[in-house]
Design a protein around this motif. Structure first.
Motif, PDB file in Angstrom:
ATOM      1  N   LYS A   1      -8.710  -0.748   1.768  1.00 47.78           N
ATOM      2  CA  LYS A   1      -9.366  -1.068   0.676  1.00 47.78           C
ATOM      3  C   LYS A   1      -8.557  -1.283  -0.751  1.00 47.78           C
ATOM      4  CE  LYS A   1     -12.328   1.847   2.967  1.00 47.78           C
ATOM      5  NZ  LYS A   1     -12.719   2.671   4.050  1.00 47.78           N
ATOM      6  N   GLU A   2     -10.080  -1.419  -1.958  1.00 50.51           N
ATOM      7  CA  GLU A   2      -9.259  -1.578  -2.688  1.00 50.51           C
ATOM      8  C   GLU A   2      -8.615  -0.604  -3.421  1.00 50.51           C
ATOM      9  OE1 GLU A   2     -10.257  -3.587  -7.114  1.00 50.51           O
ATOM     10  OE2 GLU A   2     -12.048  -3.817  -5.785  1.00 50.51           O
ATOM     11  N   GLU A   3      -7.604  -0.063  -4.358  1.00 45.28           N
ATOM     12  CA  GLU A   3      -7.361   1.681  -4.701  1.00 45.28           C
ATOM     13  C   GLU A   3      -7.650   1.390  -6.415  1.00 45.28           C
ATOM     14  OE1 GLU A   3      -5.234   3.698  -3.864  1.00 45.28           O
ATOM     15  OE2 GLU A   3      -4.812   2.908  -1.997  1.00 45.28           O
TER      16      GLU A   3
ATOM     17  N   GLN B   1      -2.050  -2.716  -9.210  1.00 49.04           N
ATOM     18  CA  GLN B   1      -2.344  -4.196  -9.682  1.00 49.04           C
ATOM     19  C   GLN B   1      -2.061  -4.993  -8.577  1.00 49.04           C
ATOM     20  OE1 GLN B   1      -1.150  -5.712 -12.592  1.00 49.04           O
ATOM     21  NE2 GLN B   1      -2.098  -7.728 -13.233  1.00 49.04           N
ATOM     22  N   ASP B   2      -0.482  -4.682  -8.037  1.00 51.34           N
ATOM     23  CA  ASP B   2      -0.273  -5.962  -7.126  1.00 51.34           C
ATOM     24  C   ASP B   2      -0.174  -5.769  -6.058  1.00 51.34           C
ATOM     25  OD1 ASP B   2       2.434  -7.577  -6.034  1.00 51.34           O
ATOM     26  OD2 ASP B   2       3.197  -5.969  -5.721  1.00 51.34           O
ATOM     27  N   TYR B   3      -0.701  -4.981  -5.265  1.00 51.74           N
ATOM     28  CA  TYR B   3      -1.699  -4.568  -4.399  1.00 51.74           C
ATOM     29  C   TYR B   3      -2.576  -5.179  -4.108  1.00 51.74           C
ATOM     30  CZ  TYR B   3      -4.446  -2.230  -0.774  1.00 51.74           C
ATOM     31  OH  TYR B   3      -5.116  -1.652  -0.274  1.00 51.74           O
ATOM     32  N   ASN B   4      -3.881  -4.834  -4.943  1.00 46.26           N
ATOM     33  CA  ASN B   4      -5.246  -5.680  -5.082  1.00 46.26           C
ATOM     34  C   ASN B   4      -5.223  -7.110  -5.261  1.00 46.26           C
ATOM     35  OD1 ASN B   4      -6.588  -2.817  -4.882  1.00 46.26           O
ATOM     36  ND2 ASN B   4      -5.831  -2.533  -6.738  1.00 46.26           N
TER      37      ASN B   4
ATOM     38  N   HIS C   1       0.289  -1.133  -0.210  1.00 43.68           N
ATOM     39  CA  HIS C   1      -0.136   0.257  -0.013  1.00 43.68           C
ATOM     40  C   HIS C   1       1.017   1.504  -0.139  1.00 43.68           C
ATOM     41  CE1 HIS C   1      -3.064   2.954   2.341  1.00 43.68           C
ATOM     42  NE2 HIS C   1      -4.068   1.998   0.601  1.00 43.68           N
ATOM     43  N   GLU C   2       1.867   1.180   1.101  1.00 43.99           N
ATOM     44  CA  GLU C   2       2.900   2.280   0.859  1.00 43.99           C
ATOM     45  C   GLU C   2       3.674   1.816  -0.669  1.00 43.99           C
ATOM     46  OE1 GLU C   2       3.556   4.838   3.212  1.00 43.99           O
ATOM     47  OE2 GLU C   2       2.021   3.886   4.018  1.00 43.99           O
TER      48      GLU C   2
END
Length: 196
Positions: A164-166, A143-146, A31-32
């Motif tokens: 939460k989804e970005e 994409q990687d985070y989600n 997320h960061e």
């Protein structure tokens, strides 16, 4: 039987808590990364905003200055014509070195506004490329985070800790249309001719 269920439930809670703790750290890191990539997009958009108006004004100013030297160009052409038509004064019917130098000097008037326009064009292209790369990097990080956020067991940590989804960076409506550049906005405004 009850003891067995309690043991199984305790094991499930332990595994879930352990797995979600690891997921929390991973989600925080990813997320960061998304936030950092978004900051890069904003930085490049700001660079565009700061740079483009100054580039356009610089190019316009160079065009105005070039208009002022058209008289000097006419003068240089006149000198060139005079220098080339001057009768040779050297030995054997050749032009003297001075006459040759006069032709060379008169044939080299330099206009710089074209260079300024080319530099402005290069800066615009470079800025737009930086923005495109920053947007792609942001979307890759998103994409990687989600993806990680939506996979098991990390999805448990995501729900527990409010990850939460970005959103993805998407093109604006109408972005597929080719922009039109109005060259009239680059021309200096002309004052009306005086009335008699």
């Amino acid at each position: 039987m009850t003891r067995r269920r309690l043991s199984l439930l305790a094991l499930i809670v332990f595994v879930t808590a352990t797995a979600s703790g690891c997921g929390y750290n991973t989600l925080t890191t990813k997320h960061e990364n998304v936030k950092g990539k978004w900051a890069n997009v904003e930085t490049n958009l700001q660079r565009r905003a700061d740079l483009l108006n100054n580039l356009i004004e610089t190019a316009k100013l160079a065009g105005v200055q070039e208009q002022e030297v058209f008289g000097k160009i006419a003068e240089a052409r006149s000198k060139l014509l005079n220098a080339t038509q001057q009768a040779p004064q050297g030995e054997g019917g050749d032009k003297t070195p001075e006459q040759k130098q006069a032709v060379i000097d008169a044939s080299n008037p330099q206009l710089r506004s074209n260079e300024n326009f080319l530099k402005a064009q290069d800066e615009v292209v470079g800025t737009e490329n930086r923005i495109a790369i920053a947007r792609k990097d942001y979307n890759d990080a998103t994409q990687d985070y989600n993806t990680k956020r939506a996979t098991f067991p990390t999805v448990i940590s995501a729900k527990l800790f409010g990850f939460k989804e970005e959103p993805y960076f998407k093109a604006e409506e109408g972005a597929t249309q080719v922009p039109k550049i109005d060259s009239n906005t680059l021309r200096p405004s002309q004052s009306p001719a005086p009335t008699k």
